[in-house]
Design a protein around this motif. Sequence first.
Motif, PDB file in Angstrom:
ATOM      1  N   MET A 183      30.757  -7.995 -15.932  1.00 49.39           N
ATOM      2  CA  MET A 183      29.747  -7.925 -17.009  1.00 49.39           C
ATOM      3  C   MET A 183      30.406  -8.301 -18.335  1.00 49.39           C
ATOM      4  SD  MET A 183      27.082  -4.754 -17.308  1.00 49.39           S
ATOM      5  CE  MET A 183      26.108  -4.445 -18.773  1.00 49.39           C
ATOM      6  N   LYS A 184      29.671  -9.003 -19.167  1.00 44.57           N
ATOM      7  CA  LYS A 184      30.233  -9.443 -20.456  1.00 44.57           C
ATOM      8  C   LYS A 184      30.441  -8.225 -21.366  1.00 44.57           C
ATOM      9  CE  LYS A 184      25.816 -10.523 -22.778  1.00 44.57           C
ATOM     10  NZ  LYS A 184      25.848  -9.461 -23.784  1.00 44.57           N
ATOM     11  N   PRO A 185      31.363  -8.343 -22.338  1.00 39.03           N
ATOM     12  CA  PRO A 185      31.622  -7.218 -23.230  1.00 39.03           C
ATOM     13  C   PRO A 185      30.343  -6.825 -23.981  1.00 39.03           C
ATOM     14  CG  PRO A 185      33.209  -8.980 -23.610  1.00 39.03           C
ATOM     15  CD  PRO A 185      32.171  -9.530 -22.681  1.00 39.03           C
ATOM     16  N   ILE A 186      30.182  -5.540 -24.189  1.00 36.50           N
ATOM     17  CA  ILE A 186      29.049  -5.048 -24.955  1.00 36.50           C
ATOM     18  C   ILE A 186      29.460  -5.045 -26.428  1.00 36.50           C
ATOM     19  CG2 ILE A 186      27.568  -3.036 -25.353  1.00 36.50           C
ATOM     20  CD1 ILE A 186      27.168  -4.474 -22.625  1.00 36.50           C
ATOM     21  N   LYS A 187      28.625  -5.667 -27.250  1.00 34.32           N
ATOM     22  CA  LYS A 187      28.973  -5.794 -28.658  1.00 34.32           C
ATOM     23  C   LYS A 187      28.220  -4.764 -29.490  1.00 34.32           C
ATOM     24  CE  LYS A 187      30.150 -10.703 -28.534  1.00 34.32           C
ATOM     25  NZ  LYS A 187      31.618 -10.651 -28.775  1.00 34.32           N
ATOM     26  N   VAL A 188      29.009  -4.051 -30.282  1.00 33.24           N
ATOM     27  CA  VAL A 188      28.468  -2.954 -31.083  1.00 33.24           C
ATOM     28  C   VAL A 188      28.493  -3.330 -32.555  1.00 33.24           C
ATOM     29  CG1 VAL A 188      28.842  -0.555 -31.799  1.00 33.24           C
ATOM     30  CG2 VAL A 188      29.257  -1.241 -29.421  1.00 33.24           C
ATOM     31  N   GLY A 189      27.389  -3.100 -33.255  1.00 32.54           N
ATOM     32  CA  GLY A 189      27.347  -3.229 -34.713  1.00 32.54           C
ATOM     33  C   GLY A 189      27.392  -1.827 -35.307  1.00 32.54           C
ATOM     34  N   LEU A 190      28.387  -1.586 -36.140  1.00 36.70           N
ATOM     35  CA  LEU A 190      28.591  -0.242 -36.687  1.00 36.70           C
ATOM     36  C   LEU A 190      28.097  -0.210 -38.130  1.00 36.70           C
ATOM     37  CD1 LEU A 190      29.974   2.580 -36.263  1.00 36.70           C
ATOM     38  CD2 LEU A 190      32.121   1.497 -36.950  1.00 36.70           C
ATOM     39  N   LEU A 191      27.133   0.661 -38.416  1.00 35.93           N
ATOM     40  CA  LEU A 191      26.636   0.801 -39.790  1.00 35.93           C
ATOM     41  C   LEU A 191      27.324   1.994 -40.429  1.00 35.93           C
ATOM     42  CD1 LEU A 191      22.749   0.295 -39.267  1.00 35.93           C
ATOM     43  CD2 LEU A 191      24.517  -1.445 -39.628  1.00 35.93           C
ATOM     44  N   GLY A 192      28.360   1.722 -41.225  1.00 42.70           N
ATOM     45  CA  GLY A 192      29.076   2.810 -41.896  1.00 42.70           C
ATOM     46  C   GLY A 192      30.496   2.948 -41.379  1.00 42.70           C
ATOM     47  N   LEU A 193      31.442   3.085 -42.293  1.00 39.00           N
ATOM     48  CA  LEU A 193      32.851   3.224 -41.898  1.00 39.00           C
ATOM     49  C   LEU A 193      33.510   4.351 -42.693  1.00 39.00           C
ATOM     50  CD1 LEU A 193      34.933   1.953 -39.937  1.00 39.00           C
ATOM     51  CD2 LEU A 193      35.568   0.346 -41.737  1.00 39.00           C
ATOM     52  N   GLY A 194      32.809   5.471 -42.770  1.00 36.10           N
ATOM     53  CA  GLY A 194      33.402   6.672 -43.361  1.00 36.10           C
ATOM     54  C   GLY A 194      34.227   7.399 -42.315  1.00 36.10           C
ATOM     55  N   THR A 195      34.324   8.722 -42.444  1.00 40.65           N
ATOM     56  CA  THR A 195      35.139   9.504 -41.501  1.00 40.65           C
ATOM     57  C   THR A 195      34.652   9.322 -40.069  1.00 40.65           C
ATOM     58  OG1 THR A 195      34.909  11.158 -43.238  1.00 40.65           O
ATOM     59  CG2 THR A 195      36.202  11.779 -41.323  1.00 40.65           C
ATOM     60  N   VAL A 196      33.332   9.410 -39.871  1.00 41.92           N
ATOM     61  CA  VAL A 196      32.801   9.324 -38.505  1.00 41.92           C
ATOM     62  C   VAL A 196      32.915   7.896 -37.967  1.00 41.92           C
ATOM     63  CG1 VAL A 196      30.782   9.679 -37.039  1.00 41.92           C
ATOM     64  CG2 VAL A 196      31.274  11.305 -38.872  1.00 41.92           C
ATOM     65  N   GLY A 197      32.557   6.906 -38.804  1.00 46.59           N
ATOM     66  CA  GLY A 197      32.660   5.507 -38.374  1.00 46.59           C
ATOM     67  C   GLY A 197      34.088   5.151 -37.986  1.00 46.59           C
ATOM     68  N   THR A 198      35.042   5.628 -38.778  1.00 44.79           N
ATOM     69  CA  THR A 198      36.458   5.398 -38.462  1.00 44.79           C
ATOM     70  C   THR A 198      36.810   6.041 -37.118  1.00 44.79           C
ATOM     71  OG1 THR A 198      36.932   5.395 -40.826  1.00 44.79           O
ATOM     72  CG2 THR A 198      38.805   5.687 -39.359  1.00 44.79           C
TER      73      THR A 198
END
Lengths: 428, 428
Positions: B1-16
């Motif tokens: 299966m091809k890689p699943i691509k994730v778009g992350l909204l936010g790169l604070g403590t939780v996003g990191t």
Amino acid sequence: MKPIKVGLLGLGTVGTGVVRIVEGHQEDLQSQTGSAIEIAKVLVSNKSKARDISIDASKLTEDPWEIIHHPDIDVIVEVMGGIEQTKQYIIEALSRGKHVVTANKDLMALHGPEILAVAQEHGCDVLYEASVAGGIPIIRTLIEGFSSDRITKIMGIVNGTTNYILTKMSQEGASYSDVLKEAQALGYAEADPTSDVEGLDAARKMTILATLGFRANVALDDVSVQGISSVSREDIQYAKRLGYELKLLGIAERQDDEFSISVQPTMVKQTHPIASVNGVFNAVYVHGEAVGETMFYGPGAGGMPTATSIVADLVAVVKNLKLGVNGKQGIMTYKEKKLKTDEQISSKYFLLLHVADRAGVLARITQVFADFEVSLESVLQQPNPVNPEAEIIVITHDANKAAMQKVLQTFEELDVIRKVKSVYRVEG
Amino acid sequence: MKPIKVGLLGLGTVGTGVVRIVEGHQEDLQSQTGSAIEIAKVLVSNKSKARDISIDASKLTEDPWEIIHHPDIDVIVEVMGGIEQTKQYIIEALSRGKHVVTANKDLMALHGPEILAVAQEHGCDVLYEASVAGGIPIIRTLIEGFSSDRITKIMGIVNGTTNYILTKMSQEGASYSDVLKEAQALGYAEADPTSDVEGLDAARKMTILATLGFRANVALDDVSVQGISSVSREDIQYAKRLGYELKLLGIAERQDDEFSISVQPTMVKQTHPIASVNGVFNAVYVHGEAVGETMFYGPGAGGMPTATSIVADLVAVVKNLKLGVNGKQGIMTYKEKKLKTDEQISSKYFLLLHVADRAGVLARITQVFADFEVSLESVLQQPNPVNPEAEIIVITHDANKAAMQKVLQTFEELDVIRKVKSVYRVEG
């Protein structure tokens, strides 16, 4: 969707609970799954026995094969217990495409991988939430809730009988044998309590939890087991005075990719959340690299709590049926099993020694610890209240199991030591 | 299966934390799901800001639409917070067939039903385990673990800030304002702590838990809310002396098909398992008709614990993708919402009254309780240590909320009562 037909193997306390929930919560179950769920056939050992619930006599059978070979039955719920014969029934049911929900920890601990492989081969579900910690959904939690994390430690109070006994001994200062008799009278302990009090029941549950937590096929033989039958009320009183409770803990630990699994009476610091889990309640403490400390608490046994887990599994099977995805849970064990050696297994220890009351004894004893590089957190010497000898209580820092075994072997040959009264692992 | 691509909204403590887990546990995630999971794009407010983690600069964007409209992105992970604009992003992502994992309790409490409806329409998953109680998989537990049972009560310590404050006040005898300042300095409380200390954050989480537990669409307005800003250290000392701890509890209760939801400082008996949940830890106590008492304990916030829940949801989305069953969780809310009236809401109460120190006062006061049919469990009168008046402490038996309100109204007009100092609900 047509009603889902369930074949129930066993109509004891748990089986009766399953019938009660399926019938009593029918509307809710149907709203969630889109299907009616019907208990179609029930295996009993004696059809004419009087029962707590009213059940259509035509549904009862004394012949297991009537259920296992029944063409209309979709799911087998196994709550009869037993190992070899029950395994035969389950394998046969799976090979005929029937899904299986079981509460059978003995079976899953001993033959889980084989049963799951047969299930996968036939596109069937085998779910066993009820096999560990009764009503606590700990198996789902390990498979799904912590799918993202690396579990580093699982500590479980997973046997209600022994936790009841130790709680009573702690709270009332009673002796092991007195509390065991009381537990037997109350139905919390069996007439032959060996499997519970010697830790075997807990070891089977820890085999299942460690397999899921570490994602490797752990075998029952991988678990080192010690029961509670030699725990004295003095041990428990010492523990309390030092700020600990004595609990029968299953402990599965991982460092890097190597792990160890054990069941033993353990002194748990009173501030640790698992120390205050009392009576017949169960709890599983899970530490993950990312999540940190978590604990899951609830009834570890009993007809209705165990039936709650079984019927939740039944709902999962029916949802899977609707989506056509049974037997596709994905791979749950994909890691190689690497067990730690005794040199790699490390914990703190508590020791209670009865020693000769004369000069130089403490020096001799502490030298033995030093010889095997076991360092000490605290040492207390006091007169023994009963005999004309002294007591020495030692709590070590983290020490490896092999070194501790050498210390204990050396103590056996040391004339100043009258008796190594108790040795316990220490946690928290 | 091809890689699943994730778009992350936010790169604070939780996003990191999400980036750390997805990258650090890649091999495990792939073994479980059969697919690589790749963080493909990350929304940040400032691309050139220095960060704790190394992340390919080409993945960062300041334009949310670049992620939401990206043709290759399969899943949106939303950890940016906010309500109206974030809702717009999520609805747009869903309408383009992207699955959503969110930690946003505000959004789910206010717009959960609408968002879930849009998701269902487009065959998408919306998972939100991280929105309540950080690393504790309580949402899965309510949906799956207890699918078979009828939940009768959910009591939650679901706000770490207030639990930290109350724990410190209890353990150190400190004042509310001093501990709040300390919590702000440690980053456990915000500069504007209103949402936490006035109970709104807990109310939003209880809206989500009650919806899942009672399987009816509960709205935030259905929750009666009282915060902790008027709790005094005296209240806490009284509680302890009587064998209670004061906790900010969310309480959702059901009898038959009618329920009530509230958040308020509550005196919890010290023997109740939730009473010993201290500091920033969270716990959710769940009582079910069949299962009985259970409790789920763990870290309620923090980057890595919250990210554990998010990535577990991501694993679930990827498994669903593989099986082609996204957006088919089944119906989770199928019950009509019936809220209890104040006449139907019943609990025990603690009251601390400052009264005139003269004959007949206690008789007058107890008569008021009797007039409204509130019966009393215990009454204690003692001199007030500071003022020349007496204190009366009352604990009632179960009393309905409407009757208690009438008692309190009558007290306002009673000249012998100088002040109704405190009124708290009592549990356990």
